[in-house]
Design a protein around this motif. Structure first.
Motif, PDB file in Angstrom:
ATOM      1  N   THR A   1       0.829  -1.205   0.000  1.00 51.64           N
ATOM      2  CA  THR A   1       0.000   0.000   0.000  1.00 51.64           C
ATOM      3  C   THR A   1       0.864   1.257   0.000  1.00 51.64           C
TER       4      THR A   1
ATOM      5  N   LEU B   1       1.760  -0.757  -4.751  1.00 51.57           N
ATOM      6  CA  LEU B   1       2.150  -1.976  -5.469  1.00 51.57           C
ATOM      7  C   LEU B   1       1.062  -3.046  -5.489  1.00 51.57           C
ATOM      8  N   GLU B   2      -0.182  -2.652  -5.197  1.00 45.96           N
ATOM      9  CA  GLU B   2      -1.261  -3.630  -5.291  1.00 45.96           C
ATOM     10  C   GLU B   2      -1.372  -4.153  -6.728  1.00 45.96           C
ATOM     11  N   GLU B   3      -1.116  -3.292  -7.675  1.00 43.02           N
ATOM     12  CA  GLU B   3      -1.005  -3.672  -9.096  1.00 43.02           C
ATOM     13  C   GLU B   3       0.322  -3.103  -9.588  1.00 43.02           C
ATOM     14  N   PRO B   4       1.400  -3.842  -9.366  1.00 40.15           N
ATOM     15  CA  PRO B   4       2.735  -3.290  -9.603  1.00 40.15           C
ATOM     16  C   PRO B   4       3.131  -3.215 -11.072  1.00 40.15           C
ATOM     17  N   SER B   5       3.886  -2.190 -11.374  1.00 45.24           N
ATOM     18  CA  SER B   5       4.590  -2.108 -12.651  1.00 45.24           C
ATOM     19  C   SER B   5       6.069  -2.253 -12.327  1.00 45.24           C
TER      20      SER B   5
ATOM     21  N   LYS C   1       7.354   0.957 -10.708  1.00 39.24           N
ATOM     22  CA  LYS C   1       6.944   1.130  -9.308  1.00 39.24           C
ATOM     23  C   LYS C   1       7.769   0.236  -8.381  1.00 39.24           C
TER      24      LYS C   1
END
Length: 129
Positions: free
Chosen positions: A94, A98-102, A105
């Motif tokens: 959070t 990084l809940e949906e990481p690239s 990120k």
């Protein structure tokens, strides 16, 4: 991804006392090494610092032995550890979005941890891409 890797190390450990509390040194080391490992895997400009990982892993095992813990069967606080590890990893995810990481990120999170000198950052090295 990171959440599961950090918590998996304890899933096989039986729980003998539900109210037992895991030692902070154990939770902190498992979170830091697990998160650092996942960051290094996902970012091409990060690597694990093998000397720090080896030194701290030895220290963890020595501390567990000093506390009378010689195997997973002797960890009555495994459930507490799993819950705390998951919570700390969730907080990390959070914090850095990084809940949906690239890849970017993930690299930014690792670089920030290195710059901060955090426990996670101590396990990471920046490498040329």
């Amino acid at each position: 991804m990171i959440r599961h890797a950090a918590a998996l190390c304890l899933l096989a450990a039986p729980v003998f006392a539900e109210d037992s509390v895991a030692p902070d040194y154990f939770v902190d080391t498992v979170v830091a090494t697990g998160v650092a490992q996942q960051l290094a895997r996902a970012c091409p400009t990060l690597s694990l610092n093998p000397q720090t990982v080896a030194k701290d892993s030895d220290g963890l095992m020595n501390q567990l032995a000093a506390d009378g813990i010689m195997s997973a069967e002797e960890m009555p606080w495994a459930e507490d550890a799993n819950l705390r590890i998951e919570a700390e990893v969730d907080a990390f995810l959070t914090q850095y979005g990084l809940e949906e990481p690239s890849e970017q990120k993930v690299c930014d999170a690792g670089t920030a941890e290195i710059a901060e000198g955090s426990d996670i950052g101590r396990y990471l090295l920046e490498v040329p891409s």
